[in-house]
Design a protein around this motif. Sequence first.
Motif, mmCIF file in Angstrom:
data_model
loop_
_atom_site.group_PDB
_atom_site.id
_atom_site.type_symbol
_atom_site.label_atom_id
_atom_site.label_comp_id
_atom_site.label_asym_id
_atom_site.label_seq_id
_atom_site.Cartn_x
_atom_site.Cartn_y
_atom_site.Cartn_z
ATOM 1 N N GLY A 37 37.537 -89.433 15.813
ATOM 2 C CA GLY A 37 37.274 -90.069 14.551
ATOM 3 C C GLY A 37 37.466 -89.261 13.315
ATOM 4 O O GLY A 37 38.250 -87.914 13.535
ATOM 5 N N ASP A 38 36.963 -89.329 12.150
ATOM 6 C CA ASP A 38 37.082 -88.906 11.180
ATOM 7 C C ASP A 38 36.167 -87.821 10.589
ATOM 8 O O ASP A 38 36.512 -86.953 9.895
ATOM 9 C CB ASP A 38 36.944 -89.740 9.857
ATOM 10 C CG ASP A 38 38.201 -90.845 9.775
ATOM 11 O OD1 ASP A 38 39.321 -90.313 10.189
ATOM 12 O OD2 ASP A 38 37.826 -91.846 9.364
ATOM 13 N N LYS A 39 35.318 -87.768 11.374
ATOM 14 C CA LYS A 39 34.189 -86.511 11.304
ATOM 15 C C LYS A 39 33.771 -85.857 12.562
ATOM 16 O O LYS A 39 33.479 -86.443 13.710
ATOM 17 C CB LYS A 39 32.864 -87.172 10.836
ATOM 18 C CG LYS A 39 32.834 -87.949 9.369
ATOM 19 C CD LYS A 39 33.422 -87.115 8.440
ATOM 20 C CE LYS A 39 33.506 -87.835 6.883
ATOM 21 N NZ LYS A 39 32.187 -88.197 6.494
ATOM 22 N N LEU A 40 33.972 -84.659 12.741
ATOM 23 C CA LEU A 40 33.813 -83.882 13.850
ATOM 24 C C LEU A 40 33.330 -82.531 13.901
ATOM 25 O O LEU A 40 33.857 -81.596 12.917
ATOM 26 C CB LEU A 40 35.149 -83.890 14.818
ATOM 27 C CG LEU A 40 35.099 -82.843 15.915
ATOM 28 C CD1 LEU A 40 34.375 -83.498 17.006
ATOM 29 C CD2 LEU A 40 36.786 -82.928 16.534
ATOM 30 N N TRP A 41 32.435 -81.860 14.360
ATOM 31 C CA TRP A 41 32.240 -80.637 14.597
ATOM 32 C C TRP A 41 32.172 -80.217 16.012
ATOM 33 O O TRP A 41 31.345 -80.655 16.709
ATOM 34 C CB TRP A 41 30.847 -80.127 13.936
ATOM 35 C CG TRP A 41 30.353 -78.899 13.991
ATOM 36 C CD1 TRP A 41 29.578 -78.089 14.798
ATOM 37 C CD2 TRP A 41 31.082 -77.558 13.110
ATOM 38 N NE1 TRP A 41 29.646 -76.910 14.783
ATOM 39 C CE2 TRP A 41 30.487 -76.408 13.480
ATOM 40 C CE3 TRP A 41 32.008 -77.794 12.101
ATOM 41 C CZ2 TRP A 41 30.761 -75.125 13.060
ATOM 42 C CZ3 TRP A 41 32.430 -76.402 11.775
ATOM 43 C CH2 TRP A 41 31.807 -75.216 12.294
ATOM 44 N N TYR A 42 32.948 -79.237 16.516
ATOM 45 C CA TYR A 42 32.916 -78.915 18.030
ATOM 46 C C TYR A 42 31.779 -78.321 18.680
ATOM 47 O O TYR A 42 31.516 -78.578 19.596
ATOM 48 C CB TYR A 42 34.225 -78.262 18.150
ATOM 49 C CG TYR A 42 34.675 -78.442 19.651
ATOM 50 C CD1 TYR A 42 34.788 -79.619 19.969
ATOM 51 C CD2 TYR A 42 35.270 -77.399 20.515
ATOM 52 C CE1 TYR A 42 35.287 -79.694 21.550
ATOM 53 C CE2 TYR A 42 35.734 -77.735 21.687
ATOM 54 C CZ TYR A 42 35.746 -78.941 22.281
ATOM 55 O OH TYR A 42 36.099 -78.693 23.468
ATOM 56 N N GLY A 43 31.047 -77.454 17.893
ATOM 57 C CA GLY A 43 29.732 -76.972 18.419
ATOM 58 C C GLY A 43 29.904 -75.368 18.311
ATOM 59 O O GLY A 43 30.836 -74.983 18.940
ATOM 60 N N LEU A 44 28.792 -74.789 17.883
ATOM 61 C CA LEU A 44 28.963 -73.279 17.923
ATOM 62 C C LEU A 44 28.774 -72.540 19.343
ATOM 63 O O LEU A 44 29.353 -71.652 19.637
ATOM 64 C CB LEU A 44 27.797 -72.642 17.085
ATOM 65 C CG LEU A 44 27.975 -73.044 15.560
ATOM 66 C CD1 LEU A 44 26.457 -72.864 14.678
ATOM 67 C CD2 LEU A 44 29.019 -72.248 14.913
ATOM 68 N N ASN A 45 28.077 -73.219 20.105
ATOM 69 C CA ASN A 45 28.075 -72.777 21.689
ATOM 70 C C ASN A 45 29.341 -72.734 22.344
ATOM 71 O O ASN A 45 29.780 -71.803 23.125
ATOM 72 C CB ASN A 45 26.940 -73.535 22.316
ATOM 73 C CG ASN A 45 25.547 -73.004 22.479
ATOM 74 O OD1 ASN A 45 25.425 -71.636 22.461
ATOM 75 N ND2 ASN A 45 24.688 -73.931 22.517
ATOM 76 N N LEU A 46 30.017 -73.863 22.186
ATOM 77 C CA LEU A 46 31.307 -73.716 22.841
ATOM 78 C C LEU A 46 32.455 -73.067 22.053
ATOM 79 O O LEU A 46 33.378 -72.139 22.523
ATOM 80 C CB LEU A 46 31.882 -75.150 22.887
ATOM 81 C CG LEU A 46 33.042 -75.626 23.539
ATOM 82 C CD1 LEU A 46 32.878 -75.001 24.915
ATOM 83 C CD2 LEU A 46 33.506 -77.202 23.658
ATOM 84 N N LEU A 47 32.365 -72.768 20.821
ATOM 85 C CA LEU A 47 33.080 -72.100 20.211
ATOM 86 C C LEU A 47 32.954 -70.559 20.567
ATOM 87 O O LEU A 47 33.969 -69.743 20.681
ATOM 88 C CB LEU A 47 33.083 -72.187 18.621
ATOM 89 C CG LEU A 47 33.699 -73.609 17.904
ATOM 90 C CD1 LEU A 47 33.325 -73.404 16.484
ATOM 91 C CD2 LEU A 47 35.085 -73.658 18.143
ATOM 92 N N ASN A 48 31.696 -70.025 20.977
ATOM 93 C CA ASN A 48 31.412 -68.723 21.324
ATOM 94 C C ASN A 48 32.075 -68.753 22.634
ATOM 95 O O ASN A 48 32.711 -67.515 23.005
ATOM 96 C CB ASN A 48 30.101 -68.602 21.123
ATOM 97 C CG ASN A 48 29.571 -67.226 22.007
ATOM 98 O OD1 ASN A 48 28.901 -67.373 23.030
ATOM 99 N ND2 ASN A 48 30.089 -66.121 21.443
ATOM 100 N N TYR A 49 31.675 -69.519 23.537
ATOM 101 C CA TYR A 49 32.351 -69.609 25.012
ATOM 102 C C TYR A 49 33.682 -69.582 24.787
ATOM 103 O O TYR A 49 34.267 -68.643 25.770
ATOM 104 C CB TYR A 49 31.737 -70.708 25.588
ATOM 105 C CG TYR A 49 30.373 -70.923 25.841
ATOM 106 C CD1 TYR A 49 29.490 -69.761 25.942
ATOM 107 C CD2 TYR A 49 29.835 -72.065 25.959
ATOM 108 C CE1 TYR A 49 28.222 -69.764 26.094
ATOM 109 C CE2 TYR A 49 28.524 -72.245 26.454
ATOM 110 C CZ TYR A 49 27.620 -70.897 26.482
ATOM 111 O OH TYR A 49 26.115 -71.259 26.537
#
Length: 256
Positions: free
Chosen positions: A117-129
């Motif tokens: 979609g047009d709005k997305l935030w992947y997640g800080l936990n996963l970005l750290n991993y």
Amino acid sequence: MKSQLVILLIIVSSTNADQQCDYLLQQCNQLKTKCRPDKITIKSCCDLINFPLSKAPSAVYQMKCKYGSRFITAHAYCDMDTGDGGWIVIQRNIKDGVNTFNKTWKEYEEGFGDLNGDKLWYGLNLLNYLTKSGHWELRIDFQFDNHTWSHLHYNTFSVGSASQKYPLIIEGFTGITPIDFVAIHPLNGTKFSTADNDNDDWGAGNCATDQGSGWWYYECSRIHPNRQPPSLRHKSKWYNVLKIEMKIRPQDCIIQ
């Protein structure tokens, strides 16, 4: 987003994890017909660059591989059309007058929105991993109000741990635009802030509350991809943006 993302914290050896990912990818590659994206399991979007059957499309794929000491299964939107492909899209926002990024600390940790979609935030936990192992680069694509496109590129991108408030490491600006909108030195090392978890350096208040969105704020910084409308500022001039998208890939992503 929660229904699309599953993180399995299983300690396995690096060799076994890599072998399992390679095997799952080969299973699909060996089919005589074109594979559906949701039937392909990859280690990262880079695996799709040299896809043997045909050019892999930009779509949602399943990643299943070892990052650091953790074994992660997650879905990701792979951008295979921009900058030679291989990008994991980690943020997306459009100018529509609807602020869907005024979220809590927990929501930013877990991720939200629609991968397609047009709005997305992947997640800080996963970005750290993801970024705790290897070396990652960041690309930010944006469309101005006059419908022209440009992008920023940084050679180094990583997100620290939850106990450190997910500090941002971002270095090596090589973007096409003549202006480094991110103002790299103030952002490098900044902690993430939300309305309910203030970690910025602005003594007069909370930048996340003031801007209506979570972000890595140095005081109230010059890039606001999560606010409505998304915007960029250089010196005293603001640039409203119609669409903005952030994406990452490993630095050693092989382009052939």
